[in-house]
Design a protein around this motif. Sequence first.
Motif, PDB file in Angstrom:
ATOM      1  N   TYR A  43       0.838  -1.205   0.000  1.00 25.28           N
ATOM      2  CA  TYR A  43       0.000   0.000   0.000  1.00 25.28           C
ATOM      3  C   TYR A  43       0.872   1.255   0.000  1.00 25.28           C
ATOM      4  O   TYR A  43       0.707   2.149  -0.842  1.00 25.28           O
ATOM      5  CB  TYR A  43      -0.914  -0.003   1.235  1.00 25.28           C
ATOM      6  CG  TYR A  43      -1.764   1.247   1.355  1.00 25.28           C
ATOM      7  CD1 TYR A  43      -2.776   1.500   0.440  1.00 25.28           C
ATOM      8  CD2 TYR A  43      -1.538   2.175   2.379  1.00 25.28           C
ATOM      9  CE1 TYR A  43      -3.549   2.644   0.532  1.00 25.28           C
ATOM     10  CE2 TYR A  43      -2.306   3.320   2.486  1.00 25.28           C
ATOM     11  CZ  TYR A  43      -3.314   3.554   1.556  1.00 25.28           C
ATOM     12  OH  TYR A  43      -4.080   4.692   1.649  1.00 25.28           O
ATOM     13  N   VAL A  47       0.400   1.272  -4.009  1.00 26.95           N
ATOM     14  CA  VAL A  47      -1.012   1.595  -4.226  1.00 26.95           C
ATOM     15  C   VAL A  47      -1.318   3.055  -3.854  1.00 26.95           C
ATOM     16  O   VAL A  47      -1.979   3.771  -4.616  1.00 26.95           O
ATOM     17  CB  VAL A  47      -1.913   0.607  -3.438  1.00 26.95           C
ATOM     18  CG1 VAL A  47      -3.377   0.991  -3.540  1.00 26.95           C
ATOM     19  CG2 VAL A  47      -1.707  -0.809  -3.969  1.00 26.95           C
ATOM     20  N   GLU A  50       0.203   5.563  -6.405  1.00 24.91           N
ATOM     21  CA  GLU A  50      -0.576   5.530  -7.659  1.00 24.91           C
ATOM     22  C   GLU A  50      -1.911   6.244  -7.492  1.00 24.91           C
ATOM     23  O   GLU A  50      -2.353   6.992  -8.364  1.00 24.91           O
ATOM     24  CB  GLU A  50      -0.865   4.081  -8.066  1.00 24.91           C
ATOM     25  CG  GLU A  50       0.155   3.495  -9.003  1.00 24.91           C
ATOM     26  CD  GLU A  50      -0.127   2.023  -9.281  1.00 24.91           C
ATOM     27  OE1 GLU A  50      -1.315   1.642  -9.400  1.00 24.91           O
ATOM     28  OE2 GLU A  50       0.857   1.263  -9.350  1.00 24.91           O
ATOM     29  N   PHE A  51      -2.551   6.002  -6.351  1.00 25.71           N
ATOM     30  CA  PHE A  51      -3.851   6.635  -6.092  1.00 25.71           C
ATOM     31  C   PHE A  51      -3.694   8.160  -6.095  1.00 25.71           C
ATOM     32  O   PHE A  51      -4.468   8.889  -6.722  1.00 25.71           O
ATOM     33  CB  PHE A  51      -4.410   6.162  -4.742  1.00 25.71           C
ATOM     34  CG  PHE A  51      -5.798   6.663  -4.443  1.00 25.71           C
ATOM     35  CD1 PHE A  51      -6.913   5.873  -4.707  1.00 25.71           C
ATOM     36  CD2 PHE A  51      -6.010   7.943  -3.914  1.00 25.71           C
ATOM     37  CE1 PHE A  51      -8.203   6.333  -4.453  1.00 25.71           C
ATOM     38  CE2 PHE A  51      -7.298   8.413  -3.662  1.00 25.71           C
ATOM     39  CZ  PHE A  51      -8.393   7.610  -3.931  1.00 25.71           C
ATOM     40  N   GLU A  64     -12.520   3.069  -0.661  1.00 26.48           N
ATOM     41  CA  GLU A  64     -11.666   3.481  -1.795  1.00 26.48           C
ATOM     42  C   GLU A  64     -10.357   2.704  -1.765  1.00 26.48           C
ATOM     43  O   GLU A  64      -9.857   2.248  -2.790  1.00 26.48           O
ATOM     44  CB  GLU A  64     -11.350   4.980  -1.688  1.00 26.48           C
ATOM     45  CG  GLU A  64     -12.418   5.869  -2.257  1.00 26.48           C
ATOM     46  CD  GLU A  64     -11.990   7.329  -2.315  1.00 26.48           C
ATOM     47  OE1 GLU A  64     -12.639   8.070  -3.071  1.00 26.48           O
ATOM     48  OE2 GLU A  64     -11.033   7.736  -1.617  1.00 26.48           O
ATOM     49  N   ARG A  67     -10.920  -0.900  -2.919  1.00 24.69           N
ATOM     50  CA  ARG A  67     -11.086  -1.056  -4.371  1.00 24.69           C
ATOM     51  C   ARG A  67      -9.729  -1.009  -5.078  1.00 24.69           C
ATOM     52  O   ARG A  67      -9.480  -1.761  -6.013  1.00 24.69           O
ATOM     53  CB  ARG A  67     -12.047   0.015  -4.914  1.00 24.69           C
ATOM     54  CG  ARG A  67     -13.511  -0.301  -4.596  1.00 24.69           C
ATOM     55  CD  ARG A  67     -14.473   0.588  -5.379  1.00 24.69           C
ATOM     56  NE  ARG A  67     -14.529   1.944  -4.849  1.00 24.69           N
ATOM     57  CZ  ARG A  67     -15.332   2.335  -3.850  1.00 24.69           C
ATOM     58  NH1 ARG A  67     -16.149   1.464  -3.275  1.00 24.69           N
ATOM     59  NH2 ARG A  67     -15.325   3.579  -3.421  1.00 24.69           N
ATOM     60  N   SER A  68      -8.839  -0.147  -4.608  1.00 22.17           N
ATOM     61  CA  SER A  68      -7.503  -0.079  -5.225  1.00 22.17           C
ATOM     62  C   SER A  68      -6.679  -1.304  -4.864  1.00 22.17           C
ATOM     63  O   SER A  68      -6.004  -1.887  -5.722  1.00 22.17           O
ATOM     64  CB  SER A  68      -6.755   1.172  -4.753  1.00 22.17           C
ATOM     65  OG  SER A  68      -7.496   2.314  -5.045  1.00 22.17           O
ATOM     66  N   ARG A  71      -7.051  -4.765  -6.658  1.00 23.22           N
ATOM     67  CA  ARG A  71      -6.477  -4.972  -7.995  1.00 23.22           C
ATOM     68  C   ARG A  71      -5.011  -5.398  -7.920  1.00 23.22           C
ATOM     69  O   ARG A  71      -4.419  -5.772  -8.914  1.00 23.22           O
ATOM     70  CB  ARG A  71      -6.607  -3.674  -8.817  1.00 23.22           C
ATOM     71  CG  ARG A  71      -8.043  -3.358  -9.228  1.00 23.22           C
ATOM     72  CD  ARG A  71      -8.097  -2.285 -10.300  1.00 23.22           C
ATOM     73  NE  ARG A  71      -7.778  -0.962  -9.773  1.00 23.22           N
ATOM     74  CZ  ARG A  71      -8.676  -0.130  -9.260  1.00 23.22           C
ATOM     75  NH1 ARG A  71      -9.948  -0.463  -9.200  1.00 23.22           N
ATOM     76  NH2 ARG A  71      -8.308   1.058  -8.806  1.00 23.22           N
ATOM     77  N   HIS A  72      -4.418  -5.332  -6.711  1.00 25.90           N
ATOM     78  CA  HIS A  72      -2.985  -5.625  -6.612  1.00 25.90           C
ATOM     79  C   HIS A  72      -2.736  -7.128  -6.408  1.00 25.90           C
ATOM     80  O   HIS A  72      -3.331  -7.747  -5.521  1.00 25.90           O
ATOM     81  CB  HIS A  72      -2.365  -4.822  -5.456  1.00 25.90           C
ATOM     82  CG  HIS A  72      -0.878  -4.767  -5.563  1.00 25.90           C
ATOM     83  ND1 HIS A  72      -0.087  -5.835  -5.268  1.00 25.90           N
ATOM     84  CD2 HIS A  72      -0.044  -3.782  -5.983  1.00 25.90           C
ATOM     85  CE1 HIS A  72       1.183  -5.515  -5.475  1.00 25.90           C
ATOM     86  NE2 HIS A  72       1.235  -4.270  -5.920  1.00 25.90           N
TER      87      HIS A  72
END
Length: 389
Positions: A43, A47, A50-51, A64, A67-68, A71-72
Amino acid sequence: MPLQFEHGVLPKPTADEEARQEFVFSMAQHSMTQIMPGIVSVYEKQVLPEFKENEKREPATRHEIRRSMQRHPYYQLASSFQRSTQELLWDSVDESVQRQLSDLITKAEQLSGGETLGNLTLDPEFEMPRYIRDNDHHVMPGGYAADLRTGDITAGALYDRGAYIFTDGLFGEKMDGVGKSAAQFIRKYYPDIAPQKIIDFGSGMGGPTCALKEAFPEAEVCGIDVSAAELRYSHARAESLGVAVHFSQQNAERTNFEDGSVDVVVSVTTFHETSRAAVENIIRDAYRILKSGGALVVGEQPPFEGKSPFEQFLADWDTLNNNEPFWSTIHEMDMVAICSKAGFKPEGVFTSMEQSVASTNAVEANADPDDIVGSDRGGGDFWYFSARK
Ligand SMILES: C[S@@+](CC[C@H](N)C(=O)[O-])C[C@H]1O[C@@H](n2cnc3c(N)ncnc32)[C@H](O)[C@@H]1O
């Protein structure tokens, strides 16, 4: 793992079954202390940057972040491993329970037959609440509702042995740590109550209910649960331990106890397996049956309030991955407001963090709760809310 106390209906593993149970426990511990913690650096290093790059802001909620993270690949791998260990844990207990089920049922019937210390009352017309009927909580095979053969005790046997392994014995050799903790809470906050009648809402396999009777021997102690298979087990278990507890099949949302007849209503680790409407109903019924001056004592998961969105996301793993659909919501509910709405005086309602269930039992956790990502299994603090009528 320390030895579990051998009461009359405890499923006893063969050497091979025990080896499998120990192995799966080691896998679960490895998962929680070595694999799941890796999602923190995923994270922080991937993550989150990127977010922020895409959204030009920090994530605002755990949803939120989830959801991110979903995908990892590392999160997918870690969650899949953790979920698989949970399934294997139940498999390792279930194969042992099913092998000896006929014997266990016979033993339970013997212990519950004839003259007994406490009563067992089942309701053949019982209507199972949907949140129990339609879900196998924490992936326990059949959940609490399964009642598949005459005299079935599977749910009780699975929970007693499975939760003992999962918690590495932290709830104590008699699986009564949460009950001892609740008794300690009653003594600490309500020293003026000398309970004559205590009801345990969601008594499960009955270990905590027995602890309440042992702590307050003068009191009449009743355990209620929706699960017939757990009630048969808990009654036989209590009888074999020589503890007089009355068990009955009832929904805590509307019990048959008389208005103003009970000194203390206890409920431990039960509310998070119900629903929003059920929590309100249960608290309302507790208020109805309590005497004036009586107390409701609920041990539960601590709320998410005060945690960062990422900490909330970590603590929320069970909602989507461990068949705990109400987990997310209950962590956001305002229990003080709900108790007040049910009739309790707002000044008599409070929340509190107490000693861990393990320390109540003087058991040492072999992993620091701070090293665990996921459930701390009883090694961390235990959260209560309580209300006085
Ligand atoms: C996680 S277990 C905890 C059992 C026990 N209190 C313990 O700590 O070992 C939750 C229990 O609550 C019971 N339960 C859930 N909803 C209930 C309801 N509405 N009324 C009575 N029991 C309920 C389940 O059947 C299950 O046995």
